[in-house]
Design a protein around this motif. Sequence first.
Motif, PDB file in Angstrom:
ATOM      1  N   ARG A 100      39.613  55.389  26.076  1.00 61.08           N
ATOM      2  CA  ARG A 100      39.617  56.476  25.288  1.00 61.08           C
ATOM      3  C   ARG A 100      39.206  57.786  26.120  1.00 61.08           C
ATOM      4  O   ARG A 100      39.404  59.031  25.818  1.00 61.08           O
ATOM      5  CB  ARG A 100      38.238  56.619  24.374  1.00 61.08           C
ATOM      6  N   GLY A 103      36.510  62.342  27.760  1.00 63.59           N
ATOM      7  CA  GLY A 103      36.113  63.793  27.074  1.00 63.59           C
ATOM      8  C   GLY A 103      35.386  63.672  25.834  1.00 63.59           C
ATOM      9  O   GLY A 103      35.335  62.508  25.591  1.00 63.59           O
ATOM     10  N   VAL A 117      33.680  63.427  22.076  1.00 62.74           N
ATOM     11  CA  VAL A 117      34.298  62.999  20.655  1.00 62.74           C
ATOM     12  C   VAL A 117      34.690  64.299  20.188  1.00 62.74           C
ATOM     13  O   VAL A 117      33.944  65.422  19.858  1.00 62.74           O
ATOM     14  CB  VAL A 117      33.277  62.279  20.155  1.00 62.74           C
ATOM     15  N   SER A 118      36.189  64.298  19.594  1.00 62.62           N
ATOM     16  CA  SER A 118      36.609  65.510  18.898  1.00 62.62           C
ATOM     17  C   SER A 118      35.845  65.578  17.400  1.00 62.62           C
ATOM     18  O   SER A 118      35.413  64.610  16.957  1.00 62.62           O
ATOM     19  CB  SER A 118      38.226  65.202  18.398  1.00 62.62           C
ATOM     20  N   GLY A 129      40.350  62.261  21.455  1.00 59.19           N
ATOM     21  CA  GLY A 129      39.073  62.356  21.588  1.00 59.19           C
ATOM     22  C   GLY A 129      38.199  61.526  20.501  1.00 59.19           C
ATOM     23  O   GLY A 129      37.381  61.807  19.764  1.00 59.19           O
ATOM     24  N   ASN A 138      43.160  69.393  18.474  1.00 57.28           N
ATOM     25  CA  ASN A 138      42.480  69.974  19.335  1.00 57.28           C
ATOM     26  C   ASN A 138      43.361  71.208  19.981  1.00 57.28           C
ATOM     27  O   ASN A 138      43.127  71.530  21.385  1.00 57.28           O
ATOM     28  CB  ASN A 138      41.800  69.208  20.289  1.00 57.28           C
TER      29      ASN A 138
END
Length: 387
Positions: A63, A66, A68-69, A254, A296
């Motif tokens: 994943r 980065g 988590v969105s 994310g 994003n």
Amino acid sequence: MRRFLRIGFRVFLVLLVLVGAAAFVKRDDITRLMAVQTLFDETRIVENFSHMDRLFHFRVLDRGTGPVSALPMGPQETLPPETEAWVTRRAVTALVILRDGQITYENYYKGTGPEDLRISWSMAKSVLSALFGTLVAEGKFPDLDAQVVDFVPALKGSAYEGTTIRDVLTMSSGVGFDEDYMKFSSDINRMGRVLALGGSMDGFAASLKTRATPPGSHMHYVSVDTHVLGMVIKGATGRDPVDLMAERIIVPMGLEASPEMLTDGEGTGFVLGGLNLRTRDYARIGQMFLQQGVWNGKQIVPADWVAASTAHQARYGAGYGFQWWVPKDNAQFGNDYMAQGIYGQFIYINPARKVVIAVNAVDLGFAAAGVTDENLAMFRQLAQAGG
């Protein structure tokens, strides 16, 4: 006589040891085969669908590192009264609703929770289509009417010879394939046993020799078409489509948790139905498509591919795009479309109302007459209820 009995007993012991050794060597395959036979048992299906990695070969998809969105909470809504009966009737295990990119409803049922990685089944097809769209934008596939054997010579002599990329994208290959999940001897269940026993999905696709209709003549849903699409991706890029999916779709999204992909015994991804995500992450993918492929602030999937793949593409008005379900009457209902998997897995998207509905379920009655229309009607009612 005694000497004969002693010899016979020794032979029996040797055979017993050999059988025991073979069973030990093949114990994982035997376990997986038994899992296939009981995968949909009413007492096991909920646990199985949230823990497919215990039953099959699988790979963890990176994943990325980065954050988590964001998937912010919005004003919480009260669902229409008939929703509860639908949840029970269709054995829903998870329901997440997004409006304008905010969670306005989230609930889990049958002892499941938000952290469960749930099997996508055929919703994975729509994610593979998203990956394919990124490759089209790069010029890897300038002509969707090119022959699949141009990219996968191993399919020469199979029922896929003479089939185009467009044909497999729209489930119009014409390959003779029985998709009856309820019949033990069907092609789809034979394919499941190949997966469980560590066989080759590529080999299975190449073994199909029967053609039911001329390629491209009409839409007939055949899951193995999507596996062939994965073979085409690999042939054009020299890359594993699962690795490409992770790089181009999963990492930029994310997601909350690293997804898992079921594989065959050679490590080839079961791209037609083996993706496992949290339900909120399925909702994120739906929201990305709702936003014309943007997430994003980054264009994950080209906007023109989002538009093309979620529009009517199959011949004679069939309700199918490029690996997405597109209802025939969708223009009357906000140009809605869906990723859909057996046993009640859905990502429903309604662009006009800016609604995404992610559903996981263990619906043993999914194939009964009228269920598809019932689910679509429920999603449309839910989409309208908040507006």
